[in-house]
Motif scaffolding. Structure first.
Motif, short mmCIF file in Angstrom:
data_model
loop_
_atom_site.label_atom_id
_atom_site.label_comp_id
_atom_site.label_asym_id
_atom_site.label_seq_id
_atom_site.Cartn_x
_atom_site.Cartn_y
_atom_site.Cartn_z
N ILE A 174 0.84 -1.21 0.00
CA ILE A 174 0.00 0.00 0.00
C ILE A 174 0.87 1.25 0.00
CG2 ILE A 174 -1.62 1.38 1.36
CD1 ILE A 174 -2.84 -1.32 2.31
N VAL A 175 1.83 1.32 0.92
CA VAL A 175 2.66 2.54 1.00
C VAL A 175 3.61 2.63 -0.18
CG1 VAL A 175 2.45 2.68 3.51
CG2 VAL A 175 4.42 1.49 2.51
N ALA A 176 4.00 1.48 -0.74
CA ALA A 176 4.87 1.50 -1.92
C ALA A 176 4.11 2.08 -3.12
CB ALA A 176 5.38 0.10 -2.24
N ALA A 177 2.85 1.71 -3.26
CA ALA A 177 2.05 2.25 -4.36
C ALA A 177 1.80 3.75 -4.18
CB ALA A 177 0.72 1.50 -4.45
N LEU A 178 1.47 4.15 -2.97
CA LEU A 178 1.24 5.57 -2.70
C LEU A 178 2.50 6.40 -2.99
CD1 LEU A 178 -0.80 5.42 0.62
CD2 LEU A 178 -1.62 6.34 -1.57
N SER A 179 3.64 5.92 -2.56
CA SER A 179 4.88 6.67 -2.76
C SER A 179 5.27 6.68 -4.24
CB SER A 179 6.00 6.11 -1.90
OG SER A 179 6.26 4.75 -2.21
N ALA A 180 4.98 5.60 -4.96
CA ALA A 180 5.27 5.57 -6.40
C ALA A 180 4.46 6.66 -7.11
CB ALA A 180 4.94 4.21 -6.98
N PHE A 181 3.20 6.80 -6.73
CA PHE A 181 2.37 7.86 -7.31
C PHE A 181 2.90 9.23 -6.93
CE2 PHE A 181 -1.28 10.73 -6.26
CZ PHE A 181 -1.52 11.15 -7.57
N GLU A 182 3.24 9.42 -5.67
CA GLU A 182 3.70 10.74 -5.21
C GLU A 182 5.00 11.16 -5.91
OE1 GLU A 182 3.87 10.40 -0.97
OE2 GLU A 182 1.74 10.87 -0.72
N ARG A 183 5.83 10.19 -6.25
CA ARG A 183 7.08 10.53 -6.95
C ARG A 183 6.84 11.05 -8.37
NH1 ARG A 183 8.92 5.83 -4.03
NH2 ARG A 183 10.37 6.51 -2.40
N THR A 184 5.67 10.80 -8.89
CA THR A 184 5.36 11.31 -10.24
C THR A 184 4.72 12.69 -10.21
OG1 THR A 184 3.12 10.35 -10.37
CG2 THR A 184 4.96 8.93 -11.00
N LEU A 185 4.52 13.25 -9.04
CA LEU A 185 3.88 14.57 -8.93
C LEU A 185 4.95 15.64 -9.15
CD1 LEU A 185 1.53 13.93 -5.87
CD2 LEU A 185 1.03 13.73 -8.32
N VAL A 186 5.21 15.89 -10.40
CA VAL A 186 6.24 16.85 -10.80
C VAL A 186 5.54 18.08 -11.38
CG1 VAL A 186 8.27 17.24 -12.24
CG2 VAL A 186 7.82 14.96 -11.29
N SER A 187 5.89 19.25 -10.89
CA SER A 187 5.26 20.47 -11.38
C SER A 187 5.53 20.64 -12.87
CB SER A 187 5.79 21.69 -10.61
OG SER A 187 7.18 21.80 -10.73
N GLN A 188 4.51 21.12 -13.57
CA GLN A 188 4.62 21.27 -15.02
C GLN A 188 5.41 22.53 -15.39
OE1 GLN A 188 3.38 18.72 -17.11
NE2 GLN A 188 3.36 17.86 -15.03
N GLY A 189 5.79 22.61 -16.65
CA GLY A 189 6.53 23.77 -17.11
C GLY A 189 5.73 25.04 -16.98
N SER A 190 6.41 26.14 -16.71
CA SER A 190 5.78 27.45 -16.55
C SER A 190 6.45 28.44 -17.49
CB SER A 190 5.93 27.92 -15.10
OG SER A 190 7.30 28.20 -14.82
#
Length: 328
Positions: A174-190
């Motif tokens: 469960i925590v491995a899946a949550l952290s895998a998702f959180e690692r993809t939360l990269v701010s987009q280009g501005s």
């Protein structure tokens, strides 16, 4: 003598043009340096995440079965539309009480090594456990959570696909899946990124003036450097209040009210600001650093003492800061 004046005039013009040329070249060199310092990495993550695991984590992030009474999910406080914050001064507890600290955003955490504003844990996996099991946040316990999720056959199959080596639904998966998702939360280009990539027209003159203040007179880049606009350090920035911050954590400096330097990406979407949510607007933040902070001995040495900004300079700095947010 009069016949010589045109010659001197031409010489003066040549010198002016030469000086202007040197000035332009110097400015181009400075821009190249700053662009290299604030450039995004070419490869976002050193280890690409398993796509099945990421999608499972995304689903779990919004799943209220992870809370004790089934009424809260991670997304309840970390709203994607608000830069993964909740817009509140400080988070709201399950019992309706006001918690001590502001809900932090979740962008660009893949590059961090310590988490929470006091740096109390050293991995995203451990970070995800804390709000899930804290009584007045999500109030869950993993034994119950695992039982609930195992009763959902399609979800169990999703876990098996995401974790072929360890297909069982467990606290670890469960925590491995949550952290895998959180690692993809990269701010987009501005727009600032467009400028970094070489588009001089991406920023207005006012925004470029603000960037000049950010890296110069105002001293912001001393803590907010790099493409994420943070050095991940812990500092006392002169906020009032008695929250001990990192000094209450093993490894923290005793008696220093230090908090993690936040990244500034997407900050237009994450108000209010600071660990206690005490500053409502970007103007409040600028005013804080321009003479508004408590001047105690423990205040970090990177803060510019007695900083004075004109109204135009404050507006320019705020205009620049807004270029760090993508459209949402």
């Amino acid at each position: 003598m009069r016949r010589l004046l045109p010659g001197f005039a031409m010489l003066g013009l040549a010198v002016t043009v030469a000086v202007a040329g040197e000035s332009d070249r110097a400015a181009m060199t400075r821009d190249a340096v700053w662009r290299s310092i604030f450039a995004r990495p070419k490869v976002p993550l050193s280890t690409p995440e398993n796509s099945h695991r990421v999608e499972l984590g995304r689903a779990l992030f919004a799943d209220s079965r992870l809370s004790g009474d089934g009424t809260r999910a991670c997304a309840s406080c970390h709203n994607p539309a608000r830069g993964f914050t909740d817009g509140l001064k400080t988070a709201m507890g399950r019992d309706g009480s006001v918690l001590q600290r502001n809900t932090p955003g979740l962008y660009n955490l893949a590059w961090s090594s310590l988490f929470f504003t006091d740096g109390r844990v050293a991995s995203l996996e451990e970070q995800s456990r804390v709000p899930i099991t804290t009584a007045n946040e999500m109030g869950g316990d993993f034994a119950t959570i695992v039982t609930r999720l195992k009763s959902d056959p399609p979800l169990a199959e999703t876990f098996a696909v995401a974790f072929p080596a360890t297909p069982e639904i467990s606290e670890q998966t469960i925590v491995a899946a949550l952290s895998a998702f959180e690692r993809t939360l990269v701010s987009q280009g501005s727009r600032f990124d467009h400028w970094v990539d070489g588009d001089d027209a991406a920023l207005t003159a006012q925004e470029r003036d603000g960037f000049g203040l950010f890296v110069g007179k105002a001293g912001c880049a001393g803590c907010h450097g790099g493409w994420r606009f943070t050095d991940d350090g812990f500092r006392d920035i002169g906020l009032p209040g008695d929250d001990p911050g990192r000094s209450a954590i093993v490894g923290g400096a005793p008696a220093l009210r230090q908090f993690k330097t936040p990244g500034l990406r997407e900050l237009e979407h994450t108000a209010p600001y600071m660990h206690d949510g005490s500053l409502k607007t970007l103007r409040d933040v600028v005013d804080h650093y321009a003479g508004g902070f408590v001047k105690r001995p423990s205040v970090d040495s990177n803060l510019v003492r007695d900083l004075v900004l004109t109204e135009a300079e404050k507006e320019a700095l705020i205009a620049f800061l807004k270029t760090l947010s993508s459209a949402q």
